[in-house]
Design an enzyme around this catalytic site. Sequence first.
Site, PDB file in Angstrom:
ATOM      1  CD  GLU A 266      -2.037   2.046   1.855  1.00 39.90           C
ATOM      2  OE1 GLU A 266      -1.678   3.033   1.173  1.00 39.90           O
ATOM      3  OE2 GLU A 266      -2.288   2.093   3.057  1.00 39.90           O
ATOM      4  CB  CYS A 300      -0.846   7.161   1.983  1.00 41.68           C
ATOM      5  SG  CYS A 300      -1.839   5.909   2.713  1.00 41.68           S
TER       6      CYS A 300
HETATM    7  C1  UN1 Z   1      -1.619   5.633   5.208  1.00 44.06           C
HETATM    8  O1  UN1 Z   1      -1.709   6.822   5.446  1.00 44.06           O
HETATM    9  O2  UN1 Z   1      -0.486   5.086   5.160  1.00 44.06           O
HETATM   10  O3  UN1 Z   1      -8.049   6.357   5.371  1.00 44.06           O
HETATM   11  C2  UN1 Z   1      -2.781   4.775   4.908  1.00 44.06           C
HETATM   12  C3  UN1 Z   1      -7.065   6.774   5.980  1.00 44.06           C
HETATM   13  C4  UN1 Z   1      -6.048   5.814   6.476  1.00 44.06           C
HETATM   14  C5  UN1 Z   1      -4.832   5.897   5.604  1.00 44.06           C
HETATM   15  C6  UN1 Z   1      -3.855   4.857   5.908  1.00 44.06           C
HETATM   16  N1  UN1 Z   1      -6.585   4.485   6.512  1.00 44.06           N
HETATM   17  O4  UN1 Z   1      -6.878   7.959   6.168  1.00 44.06           O
END
Ligand code: UN1
Length: 510
Positions: A266, A300
């Site tokens: 991810e 992210c």
């Molecule tokens: C990350 O920032 O590495 O929806 C992923 C969201 C979080 C993001 C996780 N689940 O903001």
Amino acid sequence: DPLVREPLLERLEDLDTREWNAAPTVTATSYGDKDAIHAPQNREDIVGWVREATEADVELGVSVALEVQPAWNALGGVGRAELLDAAADAFEAHMEEFLSLCRREAGKTLIDGVLEVREAVDFLRYYANEARRQFAGPIELPGPTGEENRIELAGRGVFGTISPWNFPLAIFIGTAAAAIAAGNCVLAKPAGQTPLIAALAVDLCHAVGIPKEVLQLIPGDAKPGIALSSDPRIAGVAFTGSTQTAQAINRTLAGREGPIGTLIAETGGQNAMIVDSSALPEQVTRDVVSSAFQSAGQRCSALRVLYLQDDIADEMLTMIRGAFEALTVGDPKHLDTDVGPVIDETAKRSLEKHIAGKKRQGRDVYQHKLPRALRAGTFVAPTIIEIQSIHSLKRENFGPVLHVVRYRADRLNEVLDDINATGYGLTLGLHSRIDATRRLVEAKSRVGNLYVNRNQIGAVVGSQPFGGEGMSGTGPKAGGPHYVARFATERTVTIDTTAAGGNASLLADI
Ligand code: UN1
């Protein structure tokens, strides 16, 4: 017992467990060659000490894990689920310690800390349920007369997990929990910046009965991560972080002798939100500000490029700037802080370089004024920059920086093409009350998570499975029904039950 190694990490006692506001600075000089973990908002505040895992630690860890993995797998999904649920209970009971560590080690505000612990607990419970649902026993399948057919899911062996500092608890434990639920042993490497939160998480898992060999903490930076992915005995790596690092891990896995390693990744994004003239301005304002600036933009999922339809852009920008100016930037120990520090000096320098570059190009830049007291910490002033095109952004700017592009209503197609052309595909926000617009965006966009008329961060485990397309990840989605199965092998067993033998499948074909 040589199988049970001492935890690699020593935490200092007296971490602030009671009062959010009363964090004594913990200092120590007697820890020799170990690296200090500093609070990002204040280099003087040493949170604790960590010793990086060596290649030999990784090598031994994998050996130990391989020995116990068959027994762990044989425990079955129901037994493993009980332990994961017990870990969730323990995490809830230790909420305050986690909150304190989230603030001091990762610079999280109180609200972000609470959401972090909540998400970690949700992941543990969700994957526990998935273990019960998918790993309770063999699944019988229909077959030709004279045959029994079934499939069985089992752990692949030993997984390496490599997780990021921005969700030092939730993603760290969520990824490990999925691998564990599926019947694997895990060597879990937290980010180099946030090993202490991970250490507490691992200690609690051990305390409720998850064996030390099954979940092992591998603190450190790149080195132990590389050792993990290059060990041919590792079945795969589950990684969250930058696209470049995911590609490097992929190359390492591909270059190993032996079994083909699995990569579950991810990664980054260049996340956009499109706002047209039918959108509700107050709602847009709230959602833009939270999507771009909550967690200091260090998600992210965070909004990086806001597309405003040109005939409402000035009005929208005025409202957004008003809410933006009302944000309180500060030390996360203050409860009214909305935007805390970024994670380290490197992050701060790279964001400041990006902002300075845009200023040099003559772009319109709106910026918070940082109080003098914050200059010593790793604070970056929240910033809004008007740009011509998403393509002027060379990479993800992981912090409190929002870019704005104006677009003409008749060019929505081109906007979507431009967003797709970045190659990333993580989150996309749309604020529109027009059905045709929504249908077009749904049809054309290639993102993992599309959010309509709301903010685009904070995916809820079990309701909004999270993960990207293209340069943003491999799938499957974390917190979704297909995630745990990716950590498993699927074995098909076919038994001929006729007295005389013979091949029922073959006969069925004739
Ligand atoms: C990350 O920032 O590495 O929806 C992923 C969201 C979080 C993001 C996780 N689940 O903001």
